[in-house]
Write a protein that holds these residues in place. Structure first.
Motif, PDB file in Angstrom:
ATOM      1  N   LEU A  86     104.016   2.868 106.826  1.00 18.96           N
ATOM      2  CA  LEU A  86     103.479   1.602 106.327  1.00 18.96           C
ATOM      3  C   LEU A  86     103.050   1.719 104.868  1.00 18.96           C
ATOM      4  N   LYS A  87     102.406   2.824 104.538  1.00 16.98           N
ATOM      5  CA  LYS A  87     101.956   3.039 103.161  1.00 16.98           C
ATOM      6  C   LYS A  87     103.143   3.070 102.205  1.00 16.98           C
ATOM      7  N   THR A  88     104.227   3.729 102.613  1.00 17.55           N
ATOM      8  CA  THR A  88     105.434   3.805 101.775  1.00 17.55           C
ATOM      9  C   THR A  88     105.996   2.413 101.511  1.00 17.55           C
ATOM     10  N   MET A  89     105.895   1.530 102.498  1.00 16.19           N
ATOM     11  CA  MET A  89     106.385   0.156 102.336  1.00 16.19           C
ATOM     12  C   MET A  89     105.401  -0.718 101.575  1.00 16.19           C
ATOM     13  N   GLY A  90     104.164  -0.227 101.401  1.00 11.71           N
ATOM     14  CA  GLY A  90     103.151  -1.031 100.733  1.00 11.71           C
ATOM     15  C   GLY A  90     102.452  -2.002 101.659  1.00 11.71           C
ATOM     16  N   VAL A  91     102.479  -1.710 102.968  1.00 12.96           N
ATOM     17  CA  VAL A  91     101.818  -2.565 103.952  1.00 12.96           C
ATOM     18  C   VAL A  91     100.445  -1.982 104.273  1.00 12.96           C
ATOM     19  N   ASN A  92      99.417  -2.797 104.155  1.00 14.36           N
ATOM     20  CA  ASN A  92      98.050  -2.358 104.410  1.00 14.36           C
ATOM     21  C   ASN A  92      97.896  -1.925 105.868  1.00 14.36           C
ATOM     22  N   ASN A  93      97.420  -0.700 106.092  1.00 14.88           N
ATOM     23  CA  ASN A  93      97.243  -0.221 107.466  1.00 14.88           C
ATOM     24  C   ASN A  93      95.769  -0.030 107.832  1.00 14.88           C
ATOM     25  N   GLU A  94      94.894  -0.713 107.110  1.00 21.31           N
ATOM     26  CA  GLU A  94      93.460  -0.586 107.361  1.00 21.31           C
ATOM     27  C   GLU A  94      93.135  -1.050 108.773  1.00 21.31           C
ATOM     28  N   ALA A  95      92.371  -0.243 109.486  1.00 21.47           N
ATOM     29  CA  ALA A  95      91.911  -0.555 110.850  1.00 21.47           C
ATOM     30  C   ALA A  95      93.060  -0.788 111.824  1.00 21.47           C
ATOM     31  N   LEU A  96      94.196  -0.184 111.555  1.00 25.03           N
ATOM     32  CA  LEU A  96      95.393  -0.420 112.369  1.00 25.03           C
ATOM     33  C   LEU A  96      95.191  -0.010 113.825  1.00 25.03           C
ATOM     34  N   PHE A  97      94.447   1.065 114.048  1.00 21.77           N
ATOM     35  CA  PHE A  97      94.319   1.606 115.393  1.00 21.77           C
ATOM     36  C   PHE A  97      92.935   1.348 116.006  1.00 21.77           C
ATOM     37  N   ASN A  98      92.205   0.415 115.410  1.00 22.59           N
ATOM     38  CA  ASN A  98      90.849   0.150 115.899  1.00 22.59           C
ATOM     39  C   ASN A  98      90.792  -0.832 117.053  1.00 22.59           C
ATOM     40  N   ASN A  99      91.961  -1.485 117.350  1.00 23.58           N
ATOM     41  CA  ASN A  99      91.930  -2.437 118.456  1.00 23.58           C
ATOM     42  C   ASN A  99      93.225  -2.376 119.221  1.00 23.58           C
TER      43      ASN A  99
END
Length: 232
Positions: free
Chosen positions: A219-232
């Motif tokens: 996701l980071k390589t694509m520039g997609v924000n992954n903040e809190a991705l696994f929190n829910n």
């Protein structure tokens, strides 16, 4: 041509083996998941409503001539088509479009059951021309992209899309991302990013069990924000 439609579910696996034999024959190894992923997806569908997984199969007489699989992701109200196959012998009779529309109908049903009037969009990944190994594969790739375009899917070019590796030790796979808008409003860049995040979390992390560090890096390589991705 009359097609009889059926669905493979965790409680109805009678056609799964036949579908997977075709699957092994027609899809390149780079994008071919292991068979257990389909079972995990069907199990996921049963216990994670309103999210869903659909495995549609089409028959002409007794012969399986098409199948398609896709996830419904309720948090973003988006359908994600994973695989679609049509028998080349009957493909010219509009079988591909019929299969696509039948799967879209099921995904729209999921959206309604989740409390929406209509799906926001349908997203799919497909091979790039750079992935092919022969001239025949290249022509098939071109035809496939034109098929999706004829069915109102537009290539999304605002991101260099990557699929996380499906096999241990493999690299991210550059693919084309196609999107079909279902509602009147265009799906904007933020909504696309949110949909990709949802796909990566529900499909690639939960179902495929790809390591979260690999998911985050992709996701980071694509520039997609992954903040809190696994929190829910």
């Amino acid at each position: 041509m009359t097609i009889k439609w059926d669905e493979i579910t965790i409680d109805n696996l009678s056609n799964l083996e036949k579908a997977l034999k075709i699957f092994d024959r027609v899809f390149p190894v780079e994008v071919r998941e292991s068979h257990d992923i389909f079972l995990k997806s069907l199990q996921y569908a049963k216990r994670n409503k309103p999210n869903n997984f659909r495995f549609l199969v089409g028959f002409e007489g007794e012969k399986m001539v098409s199948f398609a699989t896709g996830h419904y992701l309720a948090d973003v109200n988006v359908g994600f088509i994973v695989y679609i196959f049509t028998d080349p012998v009957v493909r010219s009779k509009g079988l591909g479009t019929k299969t696509l529309l039948e799967l879209e109908k099921l995904l729209n049903k999921d959206a309604f059951l989740a409390g929406y009037t209509l799906l926001k969009a349908v997203i799919l990944e497909t091979e790039t021309e750079e992935m092919v190994h022969t001239e025949i594969e290249k022509q098939d790739c071109i035809k496939r992209n034109k098929f999706f375009e004829r069915n109102n899917y537009k290539q999304y070019k605002n991101i260099d899309y990557l699929q996380p590796p499906l096999h241990f030790g493999a690299s991210n796979i550059p693919l084309n991302l196609f999107i079909k808008r279902v509602q009147l409003n265009e799906i904007n860049d933020e909504e696309v990013s949110n949909a990709i995040r949802s796909i990566f979390r529900e499909k690639y992390y939960i179902v495929n069990e790809i390591d979260k560090d690999i998911i985050e890096l992709c996701l980071k390589t694509m520039g997609v924000n992954n903040e809190a991705l696994f929190n829910n």
